[in-house]
Design an enzyme around this catalytic site. Sequence first.
Site, short mmCIF file in Angstrom:
data_model
loop_
_atom_site.label_atom_id
_atom_site.label_comp_id
_atom_site.label_asym_id
_atom_site.label_seq_id
_atom_site.Cartn_x
_atom_site.Cartn_y
_atom_site.Cartn_z
N GLU A 143 -16.71 -32.39 -38.75
CA GLU A 143 -15.82 -32.09 -39.83
C GLU A 143 -16.66 -31.26 -40.73
O GLU A 143 -17.88 -31.39 -40.84
CB GLU A 143 -15.91 -33.40 -40.62
CG GLU A 143 -15.34 -33.59 -42.20
CD GLU A 143 -14.19 -32.73 -42.27
OE1 GLU A 143 -13.86 -31.89 -43.21
OE2 GLU A 143 -13.23 -32.97 -41.49
N TYR A 159 5.54 -41.96 -58.07
CA TYR A 159 5.62 -43.38 -57.49
C TYR A 159 4.12 -43.87 -57.67
O TYR A 159 3.27 -43.35 -57.80
CB TYR A 159 5.88 -43.14 -56.16
CG TYR A 159 5.17 -42.15 -55.14
CD1 TYR A 159 3.90 -42.94 -54.38
CD2 TYR A 159 5.48 -41.08 -54.85
CE1 TYR A 159 3.17 -41.91 -53.51
CE2 TYR A 159 4.50 -40.23 -54.00
CZ TYR A 159 3.58 -40.68 -53.43
OH TYR A 159 2.85 -39.86 -52.61
N ASP A 162 -1.41 -30.89 -39.17
CA ASP A 162 -1.02 -29.59 -39.74
C ASP A 162 -1.62 -28.53 -38.90
O ASP A 162 -1.15 -27.14 -39.21
CB ASP A 162 -1.85 -29.59 -41.08
CG ASP A 162 -0.92 -30.35 -42.08
OD1 ASP A 162 0.36 -30.93 -41.92
OD2 ASP A 162 -1.57 -30.43 -43.34
N ARG A 192 -0.71 -31.82 -58.76
CA ARG A 192 -0.46 -33.23 -58.31
C ARG A 192 -1.69 -34.20 -59.07
O ARG A 192 -2.86 -33.33 -59.25
CB ARG A 192 -0.64 -33.53 -56.64
CG ARG A 192 -2.10 -32.93 -56.26
CD ARG A 192 -2.35 -32.85 -54.95
NE ARG A 192 -3.37 -32.34 -54.35
CZ ARG A 192 -4.71 -32.84 -54.26
NH1 ARG A 192 -4.88 -33.97 -54.88
NH2 ARG A 192 -5.83 -32.17 -53.93
#
Length: 701
Positions: free
Chosen positions: A45, A234, A317, A197
Amino acid sequence: MTTLNGANGTSSSPALKVVIVGAGIGGLSAAIALRKEGHDVHIVEQSAFAHEAGAAIHLAPNANGVLRRLGIFAESFGANTMDKLVEYTFSGEQQRSLDLSESNKQWQHPWHLAHRIDLHNALKAAATNSIGNGSARLQTSSVVTGVDPASGTVTLKDGTHIQGDLIVGADGVHSITRKAVPGGNIRPFGAGKSAFRFLVPRKLAENDAVTQKFVQNDGELVIWYANDRRIVMYPTSNNTYLNFVCIHPDEETEEQSGENWDQAGDLNLLLKVYSNFDPAVLRLLSKAESGSIKIWKLLDMDIIPNLASERLALLGDAAHPFLPHQGQGAGVAIEDAAALAVVLPLGTRPDEVGERLKLYQDIRMERANRIQEHSRLAGRDRSEQVKIDMYGFTNFNFGHDEYDNATQRFREWQWKRMPKSYWRMPIAFGPMPGPRQTHQGIPRDGTQSTFTTASIKFKTSRTVLQNLFPPGRRGWRFKHPGTIAYASFSQTTLNGMHWLGGSGYHHIGLYIHGVEYEKKDGSVVSGSYLPILFESLTDPIVSGREELGMPKLYTSVDIYRRSKSYRVRTGWQGALWGEFHLDNLAEVDPSTDQGAISGEADDGILAYKYIPKSGSQNKGIAAEEHVVWDEFKAATTTPRPRKIYKAGKAKFQIDALNWEELPTLHHIISRLAELPVYEIMGGKVVEGTGVPDVSTAGPIE
């Protein structure tokens, strides 16, 4: 080829060495799934996970189904259920309200709204813990600069090379690994929209009289629509936080938005972009802390022709970036991980990885691309007046379990690769295990199986026996002239049968000796003709009829074996039709008797196969009809008599009974009862090992 054991194959072959590039949701899901198969995983990573993105995520039933199989239960870390959907116009007029609490019961798994960080932490813990199968290592702050699919090598920025049997490219929309697959050297592009967001504590909305109307219900997702922009809100984290995704034309926030998720956004700009929305909504947006707002451009990408190349597979993705309009990006990545693990069970050899990844691509390509297209359509501006079947989209997305789907595709792939496998109804379950093959198509070994055969040979009418030849009788004749002929009733008990788990069964048949069949080319074969063979177990009856063409039917067979006698009683549901007695048994030297039923060295067994064509309109028409020949010298297993007992006295009696007593057998038993017995030629019992699988039986021409 790996054998099937439950869902996946198992083998004693070594674990694969797997290198996963990217430790996002897709990469960690793949690590867990591949570890469960027993493989050794090394995750690379680029980030240090020091500043993880804070946002919520949809875990729809299709994603939850996979996660729960991986041991991840979102409710355990605060995810709440999605129970209601409400839609408003930008001015605050309610257009639709759907209670989902009942409709969600149609899905096998729950629909959750989770905090992304909580999900990521749960995946990371499960992927790297020391419990369970396989092993895993997570290496952070490691930037990948190159991938070689042929050798399975990943190169890091510091020059380190990591080699594996499999590379999983899970490195996101700006994937390095994607460039290594044919046709993958393409870049994502802006979809014309950007998104703010952020998270807001739910109590802030509850404590405000103006905004509290938007948070009256737990698990409620709310959308406000304008023609070219929308706000999606939500709850998450046990309904304690409200997650906002505010999608709008990207030219209005060009200066702030970028292609990464961690671009800082500005509250004033957010309020400006939505300035013509309902004031109550603006008041709700204003509760966001300016420093918590992120903004990014929504990216799309053309479909790449390949998801895999040699030892490299892409997922998430890296393979198919998603627009957020259906909340399926993470879900499809999780599905990818499941499919990848299914086609690579423990026992997969390194040289098999390439072909397995082609199967992975076949499994995932169509579904992933279709959901991508659904997401594009769902995100269209309302002014475009695109007809959208949201119920159809939802059913397609949610009504899918990738573990079950991929497992079946993997089974079917394996079945196609089994050479000359026997298939029998019901074919949905794959090749039928039987006396000639395992479920995986591997031949059975009957060398250690045992048999006991008791036979009574008798002299009878050639004409009556000849009447049991197949109708038409072309090519059939007796080897010797005369009005008498010979036949035997022979009963065999088989045991130690691998295909029956070490158990066995009984069969009894009429064998007509000295029969010849002349083929169309003029050549002749000779042996014993078998017009009927009764067996006491369904499985060999079905396999012998369909695979071999043997004339098998059911009867009960009871054996009474004593030191000097052997008795057989046959019947159907309590109606006894046959008694066969061999008495005064005396053991003889096996070398003095070859053990054959006829008493002679038969070349083989002749029979006749007839399978009717289906459908009432096809009555009397055969789907398959031919002479069957089983040549003994072609058998792979030769029976080996160990003991032979000759009978001092032998007899049999057949009672035809009537149609009520033998409703399905009377037409056969009555014919057997017609056989005149001119003389009992002898009886014997042969015990031995080695049971042929009769795989040599087949059409004679």
